[in-house]
Design a protein around this motif. Structure first.
Motif: not given
Length: 383
Positions: A91-102, A235-242
């Motif tokens: 889920g964090l990869a989808g958020e961080i790589i998916g939105k910011n990766g080349s 931003r990722g930590f907010d949802f991942n904490r839940v």
């Protein structure tokens, strides 16, 4: 207000509850005792679509809402707590790589992460930097078309098994939060070494210390612009904490259900021990608290899905949920008497596993600081 799940969510719960019971719970103790990475379970979860819930559709993901992903976390935790790390990190990869990766990075890594063939980790914590994530020491220096990464990351879940990490390093020594940048770093790169930690619980996730000795990666492996990494991970930590909270509660709920069945059958003084208030009242109290924490978590994800602020609610859930789960599982262990203290029953493993996430992704103390900040303003912070 509508507190009902959709028909699709109800079907997901039925499917995952059966999967967790048949495919995960039956192997959970083996993974714990052997420390073996549950690679086959990762692939099975990939086949079920669980590792692509938050990933872009063009790479095989589903772009599912956060609430549905939280439901999946809770159900998987019923079978094996450590397997929820797959959903967390994907889920964090989808958020961080998916939105910011080349495009290069997304094409290389996202399909494998989604299928369960590639394992991803997140490398933020350092030996001297845990909660104070804006003060990272690990550095990345630009050298032409490459970055050179030097430093150490500690306590990295999946560190021994991951193929790639989302690593956060300092690119500007003069800035704090704005000096942190995110990178996708393949762990087979020259200069990377790993050292396993011997943990109390969640032994199958291979928590490790990762060392980076002048590791070179292409500049295209930077995730987003320089200086944006800290904000990406927060931003990722907010949802991942839940998500973590719901995983802990899933483990607690499974323990409660098993304990309720047991105390209705176990007899003492001529009757089922469920008839004694010393047994039934702790169960009633735990069930009340678990239900309250679950709905607090669902509300936080509902707020997020509707574009509303939820940092306070996420922090509330994170400080309370794991603590409550530990207390609930402990009570269930005690109600099983001396057999509860053996490794023939799952309570001791669940207890060890859940304790780890009283620490990971933010301690209770840091979560309470966030709650106080959101309630009363930054002037209440001690720093």
């Amino acid at each position: 207000m509508d507190f009902a799940f959709t028909a699709e969510q109800e079907e997901l719960i039925r499917t995952l509850r059966g999967f967790a019971r048949k495919e995960l719970a039956t192997r959970s103790q083996h993974w714990d005792k052997s420390g073996e990475f549950p690679a086959s379970a990762w692939r099975q979860m990939g086949e079920l679509g669980l590792l692509g819930l938050r990933a872009p559709a063009e790479y095989g993901g589903q772009e599912t809402d956060l609430l549905t992903t939280g439901i999946a976390m809770e159900e998987i935790a019923r079978g094996d707590f450590s397997c929820t790390y797959a959903l967390q990190l994907a889920g964090l990869a989808g958020e961080i790589i998916g939105k910011n990766g080349s495009d290069e990075v997304k094409k290389r890594w996202l399909p494998g992460i989604i299928s369960g063939e590639s394992v991803v980790a997140i490398a933020l914590t350092e030996p001297s930097v845990g909660s104070d994530a804006a003060n990272l020491v690990c550095r990345a220096v630009r050298d032409g078309d490459e970055y050179v990464i030097t430093g150490e990351k500690s306590g990295i879940s999946m560190g021994m098994f991951a193929h790639v990490v989302m690593l956060f390093a300092r690119t500007d020594a003069s800035a704090k939060a704005r000096g942190v940048t995110a990178f996708a770093v393949p762990l087979d790169a020259p200069g990377v070494s790993r050292s396993q930690l011997r943990d109390l619980g969640s032994r199958s996730i291979g928590r490790a210390v990762l060392s980076f000795d002048h590791v070179r990666i292409p500049a295209s492996h930077r995730l987003g612009e320089e200086g944006t990494g800290f904000y990406q991970v927060m931003r990722g930590f907010d949802f991942n904490r839940v998500f973590i909270t719901l995983a802990c509660l899933g483990s607690a709920q499974a323990s409660l259900e098993e304990t309720m069945a047991y105390v209705k059958e176990r007899k003492a003084f001529g009757k089922p021990i469920a008839q004694f208030e010393g047994v039934s009242f702790p169960i009633a109290e735990a069930a009340t608290y678990v239900d309250a924490a679950r709905w607090m978590s669902y509300r936080a994800l509902w707020l997020a899905d509707h574009g509303r602020p939820y940092t306070k609610e996420a922090a509330m859930a994170k400080w309370w949920g794991p603590k409550l789960a530990v207390e609930t599982i402990h009570q269930c262990l005690l109600l099983h008497g001396h057999y509860g203290y053996t490794d023939e029953l799952p309570f001791e493993q669940r207890l060890r596993d859940v304790i780890g996430l009283e620490i990971g992704d933010g301690t209770a103390e840091v979560m309470k600081l966030i709650v106080a900040r959101e309630l009363m303003g930054r002037e209440t912070l001690p720093y």
